[in-house]
Structures are given as C-alpha cells and as structure tokens.
Design an enzyme around this catalytic site. Structure first.
Site, PDB file in Angstrom:
ATOM      1  N   LYS A 268      49.708 -42.591 138.441  1.00 16.53           N
ATOM      2  CA  LYS A 268      49.644 -44.043 138.664  1.00 16.53           C
ATOM      3  C   LYS A 268      49.401 -44.388 140.117  1.00 16.53           C
ATOM      4  O   LYS A 268      48.747 -45.385 140.427  1.00 16.53           O
ATOM      5  CB  LYS A 268      50.936 -44.717 138.181  1.00 16.53           C
ATOM      6  CG  LYS A 268      51.014 -44.861 136.673  1.00 16.53           C
ATOM      7  CD  LYS A 268      51.956 -45.998 136.276  1.00 16.53           C
ATOM      8  CE  LYS A 268      52.050 -46.106 134.767  1.00 16.53           C
ATOM      9  NZ  LYS A 268      53.039 -47.100 134.326  1.00 16.53           N
TER      10      LYS A 268
ATOM     11  N   LYS B 204      43.567 -38.372 123.231  1.00 18.51           N
ATOM     12  CA  LYS B 204      44.536 -39.183 122.491  1.00 18.51           C
ATOM     13  C   LYS B 204      44.062 -40.647 122.455  1.00 18.51           C
ATOM     14  O   LYS B 204      43.489 -41.136 123.427  1.00 18.51           O
ATOM     15  CB  LYS B 204      45.864 -39.056 123.250  1.00 18.51           C
ATOM     16  CG  LYS B 204      46.967 -39.946 122.792  1.00 18.51           C
ATOM     17  CD  LYS B 204      48.226 -39.711 123.623  1.00 18.51           C
ATOM     18  CE  LYS B 204      49.091 -40.959 123.576  1.00 18.51           C
ATOM     19  NZ  LYS B 204      50.290 -40.890 124.377  1.00 18.51           N
TER      20      LYS B 204
ATOM     21  N   LYS C 257      45.709 -47.201 124.583  1.00 26.20           N
ATOM     22  CA  LYS C 257      45.399 -48.627 124.663  1.00 26.20           C
ATOM     23  C   LYS C 257      44.564 -48.947 125.887  1.00 26.20           C
ATOM     24  O   LYS C 257      43.956 -49.991 125.980  1.00 26.20           O
ATOM     25  CB  LYS C 257      46.661 -49.486 124.579  1.00 26.20           C
ATOM     26  CG  LYS C 257      47.686 -49.325 125.690  1.00 26.20           C
ATOM     27  CD  LYS C 257      48.912 -50.198 125.394  1.00 26.20           C
ATOM     28  CE  LYS C 257      50.056 -49.925 126.359  1.00 26.20           C
ATOM     29  NZ  LYS C 257      51.299 -50.588 125.972  1.00 26.20           N
TER      30      LYS C 257
END
Ligand code: TRP
Length: 338
Positions: free
Chosen positions: A116, A199, A202
C-alpha cells in the site's frame, strides 16, 4: 445459550467499494454459516478505511451499504452482533495500547503495508503503518477464538497472535490468542473472469473481470458470456492449462452446491458456451434473493441505524469488560462507567 458456551468469532470488512462474488462465496457465506456454532461479531471496519483518503459523504453511504449487504447475505442480528467499528471507542483505545507492544520491525515486515505504501506514495501515513495494531485490537477486545479471513490477512493475524502472547506474558493471560480460519474455497478460488490466473478483486480495472454482488442479472450473464477460457475446447479441470474453465467450474459448483465430479459429468458433452451461461445463471440464482433483501434493507435507513445502534451497544459492553482488565494489569486508574 450462554455466551460462554460458544467460542467467539470476529471478522470485518472495510467499507470501501462494493463486494464481489468472490467476497460472497469466500467470506460472507462462511460468516452466515458460522452463526449457529459461534458467538459472532461482524464489524464494518470504518476506521481502517481512513488509512486511505475517503470522500466523507461517500464513506458514510458505504458504511451503511456494507452493513446492509451483511444483513442481506444472511447475517442475523438476532444471532450475531453487527456493528460499526468507530461506534465502539475501545477499538481505537486498545489499538494505541497494543502499538506500544508492537515493534517497528514487525510492522515494517507487513507485505500489505509495503504494497500500500508503494501504491499511495503521497500519503504514507502513520495509520497505514500501525493498521495491524488496530486489527489486533478489533480481535483481542472480544476474546476472539477464531478469525475467518482471506489468505492476504494471514500475516496480520499472526501479528495479533504475537502481540497477544507478548502482552499476556508480560502481565497475565487476559487475551485469548486467536486462530485464523483461512478460507480454503470461495474467494481463494474465485478468479478474475478476464485473467483467470489472478484472484477476483474489487480493485480490478476491467469491469468484465469481476462480478459484483449487486450487479444486475443481465450484466452478470454478460460478464460470464465474455469470460476468458482457452482454445482447447474440452471441459476438464486443469488449473494450470485451463484456468478459465477451472474457474467457471468452481463457481458453478459453489453456486449450485455440487461437487467437481458432478460438474464434470454435467458438462461432459458440452461446449464452453453452455458452461459460461450455466455458471452465470447459477450465480444469478443465488444472488437474486440477496439483492432483493438488500433493496428492502437499504430502503429503510431508520431500521438499519437501529440495528447498528443495538450492535454497537452490545459490542461496547463486551469491549468494556476487556478494557477493565487491560487498564488493571497495566496500572492505569480503574475505568469509570462510560
Ligand atoms: N484488514 C482486514 C481486511 O482488509 C479487515 C479487518 C480489520 C479485519 N479488522 C479485522 C478482518 C479483524 C478480520 C478481523 O480485509
């Protein structure tokens, strides 16, 4: 049944963006199933979401929206505690205390932080760094035995265990050391429809790649029809050679509650087109009732707020019992009732 009779489960999701089919099959469906056997707390972790800059108006809507999705999926406020993290101040309080039992080096090793801070280079805030201590507080406040999470949270959970063990060892064992329950099916297995080696996420850029929980049935069908497969032309299960087909088979199995064996038999003489359409239809069949309940719940904000107020009240009381012990062992003055 008495609280003490059932082990405690805690889990949460951030109110950032809509949930995908992967979240539903991998997380929420499992949460719903755990409600009988465990004493469950399901949290909308809004304080965690603040580590990335959010639009205030959108954030508030997303918080209610996620709570409505929990309920629509079958989280039952009569069985489980459903609440919003920021409405239970002890989470932030215990997070501070636990940060003093966490080493910088431990936080520096967290892969999610590394990732991040790469992606949000202009806002590498201290909260992004100490995020795992807030997560540890979420879990440890309630004497949690089991934490259902995706594989990406395993490292955070191990840190929670280490911090609990360290604190217990320094004083006395007031924290239950939590065990992870890593999803072995579902989200771990639901893959991106366009790049089936990844995977389903979103945050995927392509809309066609991900099926959202609240997508319209015809959109869902379209996404399945456009799913990437391969040129082999045979329906077999081979994750390496035919990842797209394997993904559709897994989804069809999860949505229809069938074994892989059944799936291979069912589709044995079919082409990919049939597999795509039937997987899409099976997904629509399980999502239709969820979407219908969602629409009812989101239309009644007053009732939703009441449910969350009740949940927060229950959580506050339980959290306070733990904080009484925490301040006691640390040598802070006793808690006054809030
Ligand atoms: N960090 C988790 C995620 O991003 C969300 C989370 C916060 C959580 N606190 C938790 C999950 C406690 C389980 C238990 O997915």
């Amino acid at each position: 049944m008495n609280l003490a009779d059932k082990p405690t489960v805690f889990s949460g999701a951030q109110p950032t963006g809509q949930l995908t089919l992967g979240n539903y099959l991998g997380a929420l469906q499992n949460w719903v199933a755990m409600q009988e056997e465990y004493n469950c707390l399901f949290c909308v972790v809004d304080l965690h979401a603040l580590t990335v800059r959010q639009d205030p108006q959108a954030l508030r809507e997303q918080i209610y929206d996620l709570a409505a999705v929990y309920l629509a999926c079958g989280i039952d406020p009569a069985k489980s505690t459903i609440f919003v993290q920021s409405q239970v101040p002890a989470h932030a309080e215990l997070a501070w205390i636990l940060s003093t039992f966490t080493q910088m080096g431990e936080l520096e090793r967290m892969t999610q932080y590394k990732d991040k801070s790469q992606r949000h280079r202009t806002n590498i805030n201290a909260g992004l760094f100490t995020y795992p201590t807030l997560m540890a507080a979420d879990i440890l406040l309630y004497g949690t035995h089991k934490v259902p999470v995706g594989a990406d949270q395993k490292q955070h959970l191990e840190l929670s265990r280490d911090v609990a063990t360290r604190f217990n060892g320094a004083f006395k064992p007031i924290f239950q050391v939590p065990d992870p329950l890593i999803a072995s099916s579902g989200s771990a297995r639901v893959k991106d429809l366009q790049e089936p080696s990844k995977k389903m996420s979103k945050s995927a850029e392509s809309d066609l790649a991900k099926v959202m929980l609240l997508d319209e049935p015809k959109t869902i069908l379209k996404k399945f029809k456009k799913a990437v497969t391969d040129s082999q032309g045979v329906i077999a299960y081979d994750e390496e050679a035919q990842p797209g087909v394997a993904n559709l088979l897994n989804i069809w199995c999860a949505a229809t509650n069938n074994s892989l064996e059944n799936a291979l038999e069912h589709f044995s003489h079919n082409m990919y087109g049939k597999l795509k359409v039937e997987s899409g239809e099976a997904v629509n069949a399980i999502l239709a009732p969820v979407q219908e309940r969602y629409r009812d719940i989101i239309a009644d904000r007053g009732e939703l707020i009441k449910i969350l107020d009740n949940g927060a009240e229950v959580a506050r009381q339980r959290a306070e019992e733990m904080m009484v012990k925490v301040v006691d062992v640390l040598g802070l003055p006793p808690r006054r009732s809030l």
